[in-house]
Design a protein around this motif. Structure first.
Motif, PDB file in Angstrom:
ATOM      1  N   MET A   1     -52.711 -11.266 -79.614  1.00  0.00           N
ATOM      2  CA  MET A   1     -52.447  -9.834 -79.667  1.00  0.00           C
ATOM      3  C   MET A   1     -52.964  -9.190 -80.954  1.00  0.00           C
ATOM      4  O   MET A   1     -53.065  -7.956 -81.030  1.00  0.00           O
ATOM      5  N   ALA A   2     -53.318  -9.992 -81.958  1.00  0.00           N
ATOM      6  CA  ALA A   2     -53.816  -9.448 -83.220  1.00  0.00           C
ATOM      7  C   ALA A   2     -55.325  -9.562 -83.347  1.00  0.00           C
ATOM      8  O   ALA A   2     -55.912  -9.041 -84.300  1.00  0.00           O
ATOM      9  N   ALA A   3     -55.949 -10.250 -82.416  1.00  0.00           N
ATOM     10  CA  ALA A   3     -57.375 -10.562 -82.363  1.00  0.00           C
ATOM     11  C   ALA A   3     -58.276  -9.953 -83.431  1.00  0.00           C
ATOM     12  O   ALA A   3     -58.545 -10.569 -84.460  1.00  0.00           O
ATOM     13  N   ASP A   4     -58.762  -8.747 -83.237  1.00  0.00           N
ATOM     14  CA  ASP A   4     -59.762  -8.192 -84.149  1.00  0.00           C
ATOM     15  C   ASP A   4     -59.213  -7.947 -85.543  1.00  0.00           C
ATOM     16  O   ASP A   4     -59.969  -7.974 -86.517  1.00  0.00           O
ATOM     17  N   SER A   5     -57.920  -7.754 -85.669  1.00  0.00           N
ATOM     18  CA  SER A   5     -57.334  -7.610 -87.001  1.00  0.00           C
ATOM     19  C   SER A   5     -57.477  -8.912 -87.779  1.00  0.00           C
ATOM     20  O   SER A   5     -57.681  -8.897 -88.995  1.00  0.00           O
ATOM     21  N   ILE A   6     -57.383 -10.044 -87.080  1.00  0.00           N
ATOM     22  CA  ILE A   6     -57.558 -11.337 -87.742  1.00  0.00           C
ATOM     23  C   ILE A   6     -58.976 -11.466 -88.279  1.00  0.00           C
ATOM     24  O   ILE A   6     -59.189 -11.788 -89.450  1.00  0.00           O
ATOM     25  N   GLY A   7     -59.963 -11.233 -87.425  1.00  0.00           N
ATOM     26  CA  GLY A   7     -61.358 -11.337 -87.857  1.00  0.00           C
ATOM     27  C   GLY A   7     -61.683 -10.381 -88.982  1.00  0.00           C
ATOM     28  O   GLY A   7     -62.419 -10.723 -89.913  1.00  0.00           O
ATOM     29  N   THR A   8     -61.150  -9.171 -88.915  1.00  0.00           N
ATOM     30  CA  THR A   8     -61.383  -8.179 -89.965  1.00  0.00           C
ATOM     31  C   THR A   8     -60.759  -8.618 -91.278  1.00  0.00           C
ATOM     32  O   THR A   8     -61.343  -8.433 -92.355  1.00  0.00           O
ATOM     33  N   ALA A   9     -59.572  -9.214 -91.213  1.00  0.00           N
ATOM     34  CA  ALA A   9     -58.905  -9.698 -92.422  1.00  0.00           C
ATOM     35  C   ALA A   9     -59.677 -10.852 -93.056  1.00  0.00           C
ATOM     36  O   ALA A   9     -59.857 -10.903 -94.283  1.00  0.00           O
ATOM     37  N   VAL A  10     -60.139 -11.800 -92.232  1.00  0.00           N
ATOM     38  CA  VAL A  10     -60.919 -12.920 -92.760  1.00  0.00           C
ATOM     39  C   VAL A  10     -62.202 -12.408 -93.415  1.00  0.00           C
ATOM     40  O   VAL A  10     -62.582 -12.858 -94.505  1.00  0.00           O
ATOM     41  N   ARG A  11     -62.865 -11.488 -92.763  1.00  0.00           N
ATOM     42  CA  ARG A  11     -64.083 -10.914 -93.341  1.00  0.00           C
ATOM     43  C   ARG A  11     -63.802 -10.287 -94.707  1.00  0.00           C
ATOM     44  O   ARG A  11     -64.579 -10.457 -95.653  1.00  0.00           O
ATOM     45  N   ALA A  12     -62.698  -9.571 -94.821  1.00  0.00           N
ATOM     46  CA  ALA A  12     -62.352  -8.945 -96.093  1.00  0.00           C
ATOM     47  C   ALA A  12     -62.175  -9.988 -97.191  1.00  0.00           C
ATOM     48  O   ALA A  12     -62.611  -9.791 -98.331  1.00  0.00           O
ATOM     49  N   HIS A  13     -61.555 -11.110 -96.855  1.00  0.00           N
ATOM     50  CA  HIS A  13     -61.365 -12.175 -97.851  1.00  0.00           C
ATOM     51  C   HIS A  13     -62.697 -12.789 -98.272  1.00  0.00           C
ATOM     52  O   HIS A  13     -62.886 -13.135 -99.451  1.00  0.00           O
ATOM     53  N   LEU A  14     -63.610 -12.955 -97.335  1.00  0.00           N
ATOM     54  CA  LEU A  14     -64.877 -13.609 -97.657  1.00  0.00           C
ATOM     55  C   LEU A  14     -65.868 -12.683 -98.364  1.00  0.00           C
ATOM     56  O   LEU A  14     -66.657 -13.137 -99.194  1.00  0.00           O
ATOM     57  N   THR A  15     -65.836 -11.409 -98.030  1.00  0.00           N
ATOM     58  CA  THR A  15     -66.842 -10.481 -98.562  1.00  0.00           C
ATOM     59  C   THR A  15     -66.339  -9.604 -99.698  1.00  0.00           C
ATOM     60  O   THR A  15     -67.139  -9.000-100.404  1.00  0.00           O
ATOM     61  N   GLY A  16     -65.019  -9.510 -99.844  1.00  0.00           N
ATOM     62  CA  GLY A  16     -64.468  -8.604-100.844  1.00  0.00           C
ATOM     63  C   GLY A  16     -64.390  -7.161-100.375  1.00  0.00           C
ATOM     64  O   GLY A  16     -64.017  -6.272-101.152  1.00  0.00           O
ATOM     65  N   GLU A  17     -64.744  -6.919 -99.115  1.00  0.00           N
ATOM     66  CA  GLU A  17     -64.644  -5.569 -98.557  1.00  0.00           C
ATOM     67  C   GLU A  17     -63.177  -5.176 -98.382  1.00  0.00           C
ATOM     68  O   GLU A  17     -62.299  -6.020 -98.261  1.00  0.00           O
ATOM     69  N   SER A  18     -62.931  -3.888 -98.344  1.00  0.00           N
ATOM     70  CA  SER A  18     -61.585  -3.400 -98.094  1.00  0.00           C
ATOM     71  C   SER A  18     -61.289  -3.497 -96.604  1.00  0.00           C
ATOM     72  O   SER A  18     -62.148  -3.200 -95.769  1.00  0.00           O
ATOM     73  N   ALA A  19     -60.079  -3.884 -96.284  1.00  0.00           N
ATOM     74  CA  ALA A  19     -59.632  -3.902 -94.892  1.00  0.00           C
ATOM     75  C   ALA A  19     -58.875  -2.610 -94.604  1.00  0.00           C
ATOM     76  O   ALA A  19     -58.308  -2.007 -95.517  1.00  0.00           O
ATOM     77  N   PRO A  20     -58.833  -2.179 -93.343  1.00  0.00           N
ATOM     78  CA  PRO A  20     -58.124  -0.943 -92.994  1.00  0.00           C
ATOM     79  C   PRO A  20     -56.617  -1.126 -92.892  1.00  0.00           C
ATOM     80  O   PRO A  20     -55.933  -0.291 -92.298  1.00  0.00           O
ATOM     81  N   PHE A  21     -56.115  -2.205 -93.459  1.00  0.00           N
ATOM     82  CA  PHE A  21     -54.674  -2.491 -93.468  1.00  0.00           C
ATOM     83  C   PHE A  21     -54.413  -3.411 -94.651  1.00  0.00           C
ATOM     84  O   PHE A  21     -55.340  -3.972 -95.261  1.00  0.00           O
ATOM     85  N   SER A  22     -53.156  -3.576 -94.993  1.00  0.00           N
ATOM     86  CA  SER A  22     -52.788  -4.431 -96.115  1.00  0.00           C
ATOM     87  C   SER A  22     -52.927  -5.905 -95.751  1.00  0.00           C
ATOM     88  O   SER A  22     -52.567  -6.327 -94.649  1.00  0.00           O
ATOM     89  N   LEU A  23     -53.435  -6.695 -96.689  1.00  0.00           N
ATOM     90  CA  LEU A  23     -53.558  -8.140 -96.500  1.00  0.00           C
ATOM     91  C   LEU A  23     -52.384  -8.908 -97.102  1.00  0.00           C
ATOM     92  O   LEU A  23     -52.171 -10.074 -96.777  1.00  0.00           O
ATOM     93  N   SER A  24     -51.625  -8.251 -97.960  1.00  0.00           N
ATOM     94  CA  SER A  24     -50.565  -8.945 -98.702  1.00  0.00           C
ATOM     95  C   SER A  24     -49.479  -9.558 -97.818  1.00  0.00           C
ATOM     96  O   SER A  24     -48.917 -10.611 -98.186  1.00  0.00           O
ATOM     97  N   PRO A  25     -49.125  -8.972 -96.656  1.00  0.00           N
ATOM     98  CA  PRO A  25     -48.079  -9.609 -95.843  1.00  0.00           C
ATOM     99  C   PRO A  25     -48.437 -11.000 -95.346  1.00  0.00           C
ATOM    100  O   PRO A  25     -47.555 -11.744 -94.896  1.00  0.00           O
ATOM    101  N   PHE A  26     -49.729 -11.365 -95.424  1.00  0.00           N
ATOM    102  CA  PHE A  26     -50.176 -12.634 -94.867  1.00  0.00           C
ATOM    103  C   PHE A  26     -50.617 -13.633 -95.947  1.00  0.00           C
ATOM    104  O   PHE A  26     -51.217 -14.658 -95.644  1.00  0.00           O
ATOM    105  N   ALA A  27     -50.297 -13.328 -97.205  1.00  0.00           N
ATOM    106  CA  ALA A  27     -50.712 -14.191 -98.321  1.00  0.00           C
ATOM    107  C   ALA A  27     -49.882 -15.471 -98.375  1.00  0.00           C
ATOM    108  O   ALA A  27     -48.670 -15.460 -98.114  1.00  0.00           O
ATOM    109  N   LEU A  28     -50.522 -16.565 -98.738  1.00  0.00           N
ATOM    110  CA  LEU A  28     -49.831 -17.851 -98.835  1.00  0.00           C
ATOM    111  C   LEU A  28     -48.766 -17.837 -99.920  1.00  0.00           C
ATOM    112  O   LEU A  28     -47.699 -18.452 -99.771  1.00  0.00           O
ATOM    113  N   ASP A  29     -49.006 -17.134-101.022  1.00  0.00           N
ATOM    114  CA  ASP A  29     -48.072 -17.194-102.142  1.00  0.00           C
ATOM    115  C   ASP A  29     -46.766 -16.441-101.895  1.00  0.00           C
ATOM    116  O   ASP A  29     -45.912 -16.369-102.774  1.00  0.00           O
TER     117      ASP A  29
END
Length: 406
Positions: free
Chosen positions: A354-382
């Motif tokens: 159900m999160a499909a494209d949000s997952i790919g967009t989030a991974v891309r943001a981590h790899l490229t340093g681009e901004s995502a259209p949503f917060s990434l902090s809720p999914f951080a390991l720390d």
């Protein structure tokens, strides 16, 4: 061009490949056939706004993608509201969830169903054709930004679109470990992966391997991910046309109609039963007693279309097991303590498709340093204090699920 090895071809792997392919050299490796793992056993119930209530931008991005993809390949999206019955004791909490409160029923076709933050609290009587007259509900929460689709069609379409974008696929190839530039010391750079057929060089690696992620990363990083399963049954039922999807957070269950007129019912099955033991059973395809208890004792008093003698057409259980974390939310991160170039996308607790494209967009943001259209902090390991994988199971439902015994 940066070469990225994506390990796992479920929804997390395919959505990652889809988003990276335009400007990366992407290879997807899977120990099974493409898209044939845990994701292929998903129900297709897309309740992203319900299951990610604190991330509306994340949910909106995911739902908009499904609507845009509709008609591509064999993929077909169906808008369908989601209704959750509310018991009298829970009305006050439901008012906090709702953004509007009234006594009306279903949404009209002309209503705007694109705003995933529009959650209505209505009288349960407005859904008299859905709920049994003896159902214990006073109110109902209604989410309009939800729907469903056939998961096999979605995975097949995503695979095709990835191929069209130049992604290389290697099915039936087990990835045994992550290779780094200097042995296995965390903090080094990713150099690729080791497979049963030899090395694959890569500048970055995305671990999208569900419950297998702790084993895959054992040499480089510990992650708090453990397996469990969802149990599902398909029932013969007399469903009204356009019946909404629904669920009960106290019972820990969800349901939706299918294209062939049946009712799909699912519930979490914790390994070990109600004692929430973390050890998986000898047979991970085990169907727990919780599901039959739900079908025979609970659901007939909830849904008007179900009785205790309803025919079960078939049972399903994901034999690969799903994966969860201590808070039942995924890890999508490039942790500082991991080798540079490693991104994790796992632990979705059944809320990955159900999160499909949000997952790919989030991974891309981590790899490229681009901004995502949503917060990434809720999914951080720390966000977790410990990386141990022997944590107690936590339900994804907002209310506690009662223990009925093993």
């Amino acid at each position: 061009m940066t070469r990225v090895a994506v390990v796992g071809s479920g929804v997390a792997g395919l959505s990652t490949a889809y988003r990276l392919a335009p400007d990366h050299d992407v290879i997807v490796l899977d120990r099974d056939a493409i898209g044939n793992g845990t994701s292929s056993r998903a129900s297709g119930v897309i309740t992203t706004p319900v299951d990610y209530p604190d991330q509306p931008a994340w949910s909106r991005h995911a739902i908009e993608f499904f609507r845009e993809l509709d008609g591509t390949g064999v993929f077909e999206w169906t808008d369908r509201e989601y209704v959750r019955g509310v018991r009298p004791a829970d009305v006050a909490a439901a008012r906090e969830t709702a953004t509007s409160v009234d006594g009306t029923g279903s949404f009209d076709a002309g209503d705007d169903v694109t705003d995933v933050t529009d959650v209505r609290l209505v009288d349960a009587d407005a859904y008299a054709d859905v709920f049994d007259p003896e159902a214990p509900y006073e109110k109902a929460l209604v989410w309009p930004g939800t729907g469903y689709f056939d998961v096999d069609e979605f995975l097949a379409t995503m695979h095709r679109e990835c191929v069209r974008r130049g992604v290389e696929f290697r099915p039936d190839t087990t990835v045994e470990s992550i290779r780094v530039t200097d042995g296995t010391a965390a903090g080094d750079e990713v150099a690729g992966v080791e497979t049963e057929y030899g090395s694959v060089d890569a500048d970055a690696v995305v671990a999208a391997t569900g419950s297998a992620t702790p084993d895959l990363l054992a040499d480089v990083l510990r992650v708090p991910i453990r397996p469990f399963t969802w149990n599902v049954a398909y029932l013969e039922a007399d469903l009204p046309d356009g019946v909404p999807m629904g669920g009960d957070s106290v019972l820990g269950a969800y349901w939706r109609g299918t294209r062939d007129g049946r009712l799909l019912v699912g519930t979490e099955h914790r390994y070990g039963g109600s004692d929430r033991d973390t050890a998986p059973p000898e047979d991970p395809r085990e169907i727990g007693g919780e599901l039959d208890r739900l079908l025979r004792e609970e659901l007939p008093g909830i849904l008007a279309s179900v009785d205790a003698d309803a025919t079960v057409v078939r049972y399903e259980c994901c034999p690969m097991a799903d994966a969860t974390t201590p808070d039942a939310k995924p890890i999508i991160d490039a942790p500082a303590e991991a080798p540079d170039g490693l991104v994790i996308a796992a632990g979705f607790h059944g809320a990955g498709v159900m999160a499909a494209d949000s997952i790919g967009t989030a991974v891309r943001a981590h790899l490229t340093g681009e901004s995502a259209p949503f917060s990434l902090s809720p999914f951080a390991l720390d966000r977790f204090e410990s990386s141990d994988a022997d944590f107690p199971f936590r339900t994804m439902f907002r209310q506690a699920v009662p223990d009925h015994g093993a």
